[in-house]
Design a protein around this motif. Structure first.
Motif, short mmCIF file in Angstrom:
data_model
loop_
_atom_site.label_atom_id
_atom_site.label_comp_id
_atom_site.label_asym_id
_atom_site.label_seq_id
_atom_site.Cartn_x
_atom_site.Cartn_y
_atom_site.Cartn_z
N GLY A 276 4.88 2.35 1.19
CA GLY A 276 5.73 3.47 0.86
C GLY A 276 4.91 4.72 0.69
O GLY A 276 3.68 4.70 0.79
N SER A 277 5.59 5.81 0.39
CA SER A 277 4.92 7.08 0.17
C SER A 277 4.18 7.06 -1.16
O SER A 277 4.64 6.47 -2.14
CB SER A 277 5.94 8.22 0.18
OG SER A 277 6.52 8.35 1.45
N TYR A 278 3.05 7.73 -1.19
CA TYR A 278 2.21 7.84 -2.38
C TYR A 278 2.97 8.60 -3.47
O TYR A 278 3.51 9.67 -3.23
CB TYR A 278 0.92 8.56 -2.01
CG TYR A 278 -0.05 8.75 -3.12
CD1 TYR A 278 -0.46 7.69 -3.92
CD2 TYR A 278 -0.61 10.01 -3.36
CE1 TYR A 278 -1.40 7.87 -4.93
CE2 TYR A 278 -1.55 10.19 -4.36
CZ TYR A 278 -1.94 9.13 -5.14
OH TYR A 278 -2.87 9.30 -6.13
N LYS A 279 2.99 8.00 -4.67
CA LYS A 279 3.67 8.61 -5.80
C LYS A 279 2.72 8.66 -6.99
O LYS A 279 2.73 7.77 -7.85
CB LYS A 279 4.92 7.81 -6.17
CG LYS A 279 5.98 7.79 -5.09
CD LYS A 279 7.19 7.00 -5.55
CE LYS A 279 7.07 5.61 -5.01
NZ LYS A 279 8.19 4.74 -5.31
N LEU B 127 0.83 -1.19 0.00
CA LEU B 127 0.00 0.00 0.00
C LEU B 127 0.87 1.24 0.00
O LEU B 127 2.06 1.17 0.28
CB LEU B 127 -0.96 0.00 1.19
CG LEU B 127 -0.35 0.05 2.59
CD1 LEU B 127 -1.26 0.86 3.51
CD2 LEU B 127 -0.19 -1.35 3.15
N GLN B 128 0.25 2.36 -0.34
CA GLN B 128 0.93 3.65 -0.30
C GLN B 128 0.15 4.58 0.62
O GLN B 128 -1.05 4.40 0.84
CB GLN B 128 1.04 4.25 -1.70
CG GLN B 128 2.00 3.48 -2.59
CD GLN B 128 2.14 4.09 -3.96
OE1 GLN B 128 1.33 4.88 -4.41
NE2 GLN B 128 3.20 3.70 -4.66
N ALA B 129 0.86 5.57 1.17
CA ALA B 129 0.26 6.47 2.14
C ALA B 129 0.67 7.91 1.85
O ALA B 129 1.79 8.16 1.39
CB ALA B 129 0.69 6.08 3.55
N HIS B 130 -0.24 8.85 2.13
CA HIS B 130 0.10 10.26 2.04
C HIS B 130 1.20 10.60 3.04
O HIS B 130 2.13 11.33 2.74
CB HIS B 130 -1.12 11.15 2.30
CG HIS B 130 -2.13 11.09 1.20
ND1 HIS B 130 -1.90 11.59 -0.07
CD2 HIS B 130 -3.39 10.60 1.17
CE1 HIS B 130 -2.96 11.41 -0.82
NE2 HIS B 130 -3.88 10.81 -0.09
N ASP B 131 1.08 10.06 4.26
CA ASP B 131 2.08 10.28 5.31
C ASP B 131 2.57 8.92 5.78
O ASP B 131 2.15 8.40 6.81
CB ASP B 131 1.46 11.08 6.46
CG ASP B 131 2.49 11.51 7.50
OD1 ASP B 131 3.63 10.97 7.50
OD2 ASP B 131 2.15 12.39 8.32
N ARG C 152 -3.67 4.38 -4.73
CA ARG C 152 -4.27 5.51 -4.03
C ARG C 152 -4.41 5.21 -2.55
O ARG C 152 -4.96 4.18 -2.16
CB ARG C 152 -5.63 5.82 -4.66
CG ARG C 152 -6.23 7.12 -4.22
CD ARG C 152 -7.42 7.54 -5.09
NE ARG C 152 -8.22 6.44 -5.56
CZ ARG C 152 -9.33 6.02 -4.97
NH1 ARG C 152 -9.76 6.60 -3.88
NH2 ARG C 152 -10.02 5.01 -5.47
N PRO C 153 -3.90 6.09 -1.68
CA PRO C 153 -4.02 5.88 -0.24
C PRO C 153 -5.48 5.73 0.19
O PRO C 153 -6.38 6.34 -0.38
CB PRO C 153 -3.40 7.13 0.37
CG PRO C 153 -2.40 7.56 -0.66
CD PRO C 153 -3.08 7.27 -1.97
N PRO D 109 -5.38 5.69 10.02
CA PRO D 109 -5.48 7.13 9.76
C PRO D 109 -5.56 7.52 8.28
O PRO D 109 -6.03 8.61 7.96
CB PRO D 109 -4.21 7.69 10.40
CG PRO D 109 -3.86 6.72 11.47
CD PRO D 109 -4.25 5.38 10.90
N GLU D 110 -5.13 6.65 7.38
CA GLU D 110 -5.20 6.93 5.95
C GLU D 110 -6.54 6.46 5.34
O GLU D 110 -6.82 6.71 4.19
CB GLU D 110 -4.05 6.24 5.21
CG GLU D 110 -2.69 6.77 5.58
CD GLU D 110 -2.19 7.89 4.67
OE1 GLU D 110 -2.72 8.06 3.55
OE2 GLU D 110 -1.25 8.59 5.09
#
Length: 136
Positions: free
Chosen positions: A60-63, A14-18, A72-73, A118-119
């Motif tokens: 990882g961080s959202y790219k 998954l990806q995350a904004h933070d 998409r987070p 939280p995401e």
């Protein structure tokens, strides 16, 4: 100290904004183990979080500009097996985690509950280990 080799397995990602904050939540609040975190400036390029009872995730961080792999987070969902479902539920509820499905026994023999991180990702925790594989 020798590192343990793993058999091939499936790694949900998954990806995350933070991503650093999500890692802190999943490790510090939920109970994942912080196995590896590789940063690229202020972004998390890759993180591996292991579940103490087996398995793990990568994040990882959202790219959004990365066409080859963009998630998409808040769109991720996972089922995590635990023998400690009641104590985990009580601990997460006491920590103020958003419970989206209260703990209850299921007709297929599992005891489980679900939370949102939280995401906005959804995590279900329960005792169901899956059905036995058919014999070859």
């Amino acid at each position: 100290m020798e590192s343990q080799q793993r058999s091939p397995s499936i790694w949900p990602a998954l990806q995350a904004h933070d991503a650093p904050a999500l890692i802190d939540f999943l490790v510090g609040t939920v109970g994942f183990l912080r196995t590896a975190v590789y940063e690229d400036g202020n972004r998390v390029a890759h993180a591996q979080l292991d579940w103490p009872e087996g398995g793990g995730i990568m994040l990882g961080s959202y790219k959004p500009d990365s066409a080859e792999w963009c998630l998409r987070p808040g769109t991720f969902g996972a089922y995590v097996v635990t023998d400690h479902v009641d104590s985990l539920y009580e601990r997460l509820k006491a920590a103020g985690v958003k419970v989206i499905r209260e703990i209850e026994d299921q007709p297929y023999g599992s005891r489980e509950f679900a939370i949102a991180d939280p995401e906005g990702n959804k995590w279900s925790f329960g005792t169901y280990r899956g059905e036995p594989r058919p014999a070859d």
